[in-house]
Design an enzyme around this catalytic site. Structure first.
Site, PDB file in Angstrom:
ATOM      1  N   ALA A 112     -24.939   6.829   6.950  1.00  0.00           N
ATOM      2  CA  ALA A 112     -25.043   6.765   8.408  1.00  0.00           C
ATOM      3  C   ALA A 112     -24.766   8.126   9.021  1.00  0.00           C
ATOM      4  CB  ALA A 112     -24.063   5.741   8.953  1.00  0.00           C
ATOM      5  N   HIS A 436      18.269 -18.672  -3.699  1.00  0.00           N
ATOM      6  CA  HIS A 436      19.041 -18.170  -4.831  1.00  0.00           C
ATOM      7  C   HIS A 436      18.560 -18.842  -6.116  1.00  0.00           C
ATOM      8  CE1 HIS A 436      22.472 -16.713  -7.138  1.00  0.00           C
ATOM      9  NE2 HIS A 436      22.585 -17.943  -7.618  1.00  0.00           N
TER      10      HIS A 436
END
Length: 447
Positions: A112, A436
């Site tokens: 482009a 935990h």
């Protein structure tokens, strides 16, 4: 052909912007000269992590006896590792194309060229657009070293597709890319030498953490030449000779292969950027506001091209902010909490300020440090490996920076990123319930 938004570049910034704009009902065209996904997906973030994970699995296999598991003569098959990497890239590239198609984005494959703020030419066709977004990314910077044009050197692209392990490898540059490849090849048994001009590896990352990583890899056999300037390179019968100078005088390294990894720079040439007359900063980067809009109304610059943060995740957020501005949605770009990760083994991650930054800005702070071994989960999964959690805290308790050495730093750094973005106080950590056992509990342990 008329479009409401034209985007040049299909990397993380470009495809994120295209998807967001397409979902919102805008008529979007995306120009990409190579493969959708950009450097990140095709020859950067994703393929390197695929290789590094294979290397990590190999490391675990080699040291499986530490975990009570017997693995007989673990070996790595480099061609299969490369093939797996390529399969992952193909799968993800196809996924992005499908998502863009589902959002109605037109993808144009080709080079482009900007004619003006409302017109882009590609493959001989002129496309008219109401808004223009530039996401051209970055490219490998190859330094002009004496003799380098006569040497068969690698960039990261060559290293990603190489299917034969060299006996030895010299890497010029001890930044993120250099260290990740040093980690990969070291894990697979290659003799690696890292040559870095600075007195530390990993550039802007926390000096204490980077020094610990450097020491760890030195124990694993990597040779580091820090504070060292390369003066010339030459291809000879016995390998590539890298001549250098440092505080100890002149010397040289001979290696079978040479990887140049001194950094990347924004792609600014070859697509008509000069036709827009954009203003630049004192450092030479394109000037943008908090919405990523340039000095020319309707022209946005996202990703590596604006030179602020050459990271894929930053580019994604910039693209979102820019599209929101186009749509009239209130949003702004904030760079105070951009995490950085090095996917070595162990991993390194950091977000926010380092001690060096705070000292330079004369901002008072205190340091909170705990070994990663304070996390039971870390100890269970990282036999005989050291790590460090380091937080920098303001006088009022606000978290200013967090830096981590140890797996999985890349995953838990997001907790610190949220804390810094929301200006969380240090005492707020104890109000958060972490599952935990997890490595994330290190945040509470540090408190």
């Amino acid at each position: 052909m008329e479009y409401q938004l034209a985007i040049i570049g299909g990397g993380p910034a470009g495809y994120t912007a295209a998807e967001a704009a397409g979902k919102s009902g805008l008529k979007v065209v995306l120009f990409e000269e190579n493969n959708v996904g950009g450097v990140c997906l095709n020859e950067g973030c994703i393929p390197t992590k695929a290789l590094l994970y294979s290397a990590k699995v190999h490391d675990y296999a080699k040291h499986a006896s530490k975990y009570g598991v017997a693995v007989a003569e673990a070996s790595a098959d480099l061609p299969k590792i490369i093939a797996r990497k390529s399969k992952i890239v193909r799968k993800l590239t196809l996924g992005i194309k499908n998502k863009l198609a589902a959002c109605g984005v037109e993808i144009v494959s080709g080079h482009a060229e900007i004619m003006d703020r409302n017109h882009v030419r590609c493959n001989g066709t002129i496309y008219e657009c109401g808004k223009l977004m530039l996401c051209t990314g970055s490219e490998t910077f190859v330094p002009s070293l004496d003799g380098h044009s006569n040497v068969d050197y690698w960039t990261h692209r060559h290293a990603l597709d190489n299917k034969e392990l060299p006996a030895s490898l010299a890497i010029i540059g001890g930044g993120v890319i250099g260290m990740e490849f040093a980690s990969f090849f070291n894990s697979l048994g290659v003799k690696v030498t890292v040559i870095e001009m600075l007195d530390k590896i990993l550039g802007q990352m926390d000096s204490e953490i980077s020094a610990m990583l450097c020491a760890e890899y030195a124990k694993r056999g990597i040779t580091f030449l820090l504070g060292t300037k390369v003066t010339s390179v030459a291809q000879k019968e016995d390998g590539i000779h890298v001549a250098y100078e440092n505080r100890d005088g002149a010397g040289s390294v001979v290696a079978a292969r040479l990887l140049l990894s001194v950094g990347r720079r924004p792609v600014t040439q070859g697509f008509g950027l000069e036709n827009l007359g954009l203003k630049h900063t004192e450092r030479g980067h394109i000037q943008t506001d908090e919405h990523l809009q340039s000095s020319v109304e309707g022209v946005y610059v996202c990703g590596d091209l604006n030179g602020v943060s050459l990271l894929a995740h930053t580019a994604v957020r910039e693209a979102e902010v820019a599209v929101n501005h186009i749509l009239g949605v209130s949003d702004r770009m904030d760079y105070q909490a951009v995490p950085s990760v090095v996917y070595t083994n162990p991993e390194v991650a950091g977000v926010g300020a380092t001690e060096e930054m705070l000292q330079q800005r004369q901002i008072p702070y205190r340091v909170v440090k705990v070994p990663m071994a304070y996390s039971g989960r870390f100890v269970a999964e990282n036999e005989g490996v050291n790590g460090l959690f380091k937080a920098l805290v303001a006088e009022d308790g606000t978290v200013l920076g967090v830096h981590i050495l140890g797996n999985p730093a890349s995953e838990i750094i997001s907790v610190a990123t949220i804390a810094i973005e929301t200006k969380m106080k240090w005492e707020d950590w104890k109000k958060i319930i972490f599952p935990h056992p997890t490595v994330c509990e290190i945040f509470r342990e540090a408190f």
